[in-house]
Motif scaffolding. Sequence first.
Motif, short mmCIF file in Angstrom:
data_model
loop_
_atom_site.label_atom_id
_atom_site.label_comp_id
_atom_site.label_asym_id
_atom_site.label_seq_id
_atom_site.Cartn_x
_atom_site.Cartn_y
_atom_site.Cartn_z
N THR A 113 0.84 -1.20 0.00
CA THR A 113 0.00 0.00 0.00
C THR A 113 0.88 1.25 0.00
N PRO A 114 0.59 2.24 -0.87
CA PRO A 114 1.38 3.47 -0.85
C PRO A 114 1.22 4.20 0.48
N VAL A 115 2.31 4.75 1.00
CA VAL A 115 2.25 5.51 2.25
C VAL A 115 1.54 6.84 2.01
N VAL B 196 1.73 7.87 -8.73
CA VAL B 196 2.10 6.62 -9.41
C VAL B 196 1.40 5.46 -8.70
N GLN B 197 1.14 4.43 -9.46
CA GLN B 197 0.45 3.27 -8.90
C GLN B 197 1.14 2.00 -9.37
N GLY B 198 1.52 1.17 -8.43
CA GLY B 198 2.14 -0.10 -8.78
C GLY B 198 1.29 -1.25 -8.30
N TYR B 199 1.80 -2.45 -8.47
CA TYR B 199 1.03 -3.63 -8.12
C TYR B 199 1.94 -4.64 -7.44
N LEU B 200 1.61 -4.99 -6.20
CA LEU B 200 2.32 -6.04 -5.47
C LEU B 200 1.42 -7.27 -5.43
N PRO B 201 1.81 -8.34 -6.13
CA PRO B 201 0.92 -9.52 -6.18
C PRO B 201 0.69 -10.11 -4.80
N GLU B 202 -0.51 -10.60 -4.59
CA GLU B 202 -0.86 -11.21 -3.31
C GLU B 202 -0.19 -12.59 -3.19
N LEU B 203 0.01 -13.02 -1.96
CA LEU B 203 0.43 -14.40 -1.73
C LEU B 203 -0.80 -15.27 -1.92
N VAL B 204 -0.74 -16.25 -2.81
CA VAL B 204 -1.91 -17.05 -3.12
C VAL B 204 -1.62 -18.53 -2.91
N ASP B 205 -2.67 -19.26 -2.64
CA ASP B 205 -2.61 -20.72 -2.55
C ASP B 205 -2.46 -21.27 -3.97
N PRO B 206 -1.42 -22.08 -4.25
CA PRO B 206 -1.22 -22.60 -5.60
C PRO B 206 -2.46 -23.29 -6.17
N SER B 207 -3.21 -24.01 -5.31
CA SER B 207 -4.41 -24.70 -5.81
C SER B 207 -5.45 -23.69 -6.26
N ALA B 208 -5.56 -22.59 -5.50
CA ALA B 208 -6.52 -21.54 -5.88
C ALA B 208 -6.09 -20.89 -7.19
N SER B 209 -4.79 -20.71 -7.36
CA SER B 209 -4.27 -20.12 -8.59
C SER B 209 -4.61 -20.99 -9.78
N THR B 210 -4.50 -22.32 -9.60
CA THR B 210 -4.81 -23.25 -10.68
C THR B 210 -6.29 -23.16 -11.06
N LYS B 211 -7.14 -23.07 -10.02
CA LYS B 211 -8.58 -22.96 -10.28
C LYS B 211 -8.90 -21.67 -11.02
#
Length: 382
Positions: A341-343, A348-363
């Motif tokens: 999150t920007p302080v 400017v706006q960037g994107y930090l990918p979330e930590l995801v469950d690999p099985s959820a990512s596959t779905k």
Amino acid sequence: MAACSSLLFRLLLVLLTFSDSTVQILGLGVGINYGQIANNLPSPSRVSYLLRSLNISRVKLYDADPNVLVAFSNTNVEFIIGLGNEYLQNMTDPIKAQNWVLQRVQPHLPQTKITCITVGNEVFKTNDHQLWSNLLPAMQTLYNTLVDLGLDKQVAVTTAHSLDILSVSFPPSAGVFRQDLGEYLHEILNFHAQIKSPFLINAYPYFAYKDNPNDVSLDYVLFQPNQGSVDQMTNLKYDNMLYAQVDAVYSAIKAMGHTDIEVRVSETGWPSRGDENEVGATPENAGLYNGNLLKRIEEKQGTPAKSNVPIDIYVFALFNENLKPGPVSERNYGLYYPNGTPVYNIGVQGYLPELVDPSASTKNGFSVFILLILVIAYIISS
């Protein structure tokens, strides 16, 4: 057909939304300091995605963390890596210097673009005179190692200085180095001229404002509209303190006989929080300082004394670092919180990918694939 195209466009927008591909990318001609004195930072691979989403292609580290260098392999991001002050004595030994390069630098080339090594950081801010004496020999030994390995054309050698190496900084044309550092800096400058590497400074107008808020104009240090000041010796007008500080360093270098060395800003920034006595440490001021600075960098501005040389700047820092010692401000220089999150807003706006469950990512990937098949089927049936 027009209706079909319109519907297709809407469906593709949905598809992009589902696949998390809508990332605003803004090109920034700025470097960033990636400090890691914290226990809550995202993984280097996620940071790599964040910086690339911002189109930031220059990063400065304070070490040679292999996890970071591997995470940025094949990304075209250029790295300055660092050797801490504690390594300087070892780096005066050619065998130890060669071992360090073979273990910490060479394995990452060329897939990770390491362009510079900073040997020590703000060495002259310490009272360790042995460290002062070791600085240049360490730089020379490391450079000779790079030459022996054929790496000197792609990896530069330098060190970063605090601005308090100056005894006079105003007016800029009167800038001179401290007398007690003269013998050390004279030889270091000769070395820079010989190998054509930059002279790095860590410059923080915030410190000048914090120490003298009644005498230093806040607008002047924040790049806001102000009357500015004129150097009576050169008639050059300065509308911000950072550029005046850089030109003061150029003047000090010239006073030692060199006009062939480029000054770069290896650190500058503004804290978003501070202790009660740290005047001006607010999100609003930090946003103004860094936001206005980015606009200047995008315009490829030079300083008044070097108007044809766009100033090269690395902002401090990427994240707030919760384990840094010292006053509250030290832990609050980040553009981002560790969760991405920007302080504060600097446009400017960037994107930090979330930590995801690999099985959820596959779905999710399977769902996107099915949606894509449905879109194609619809087009064919139309």
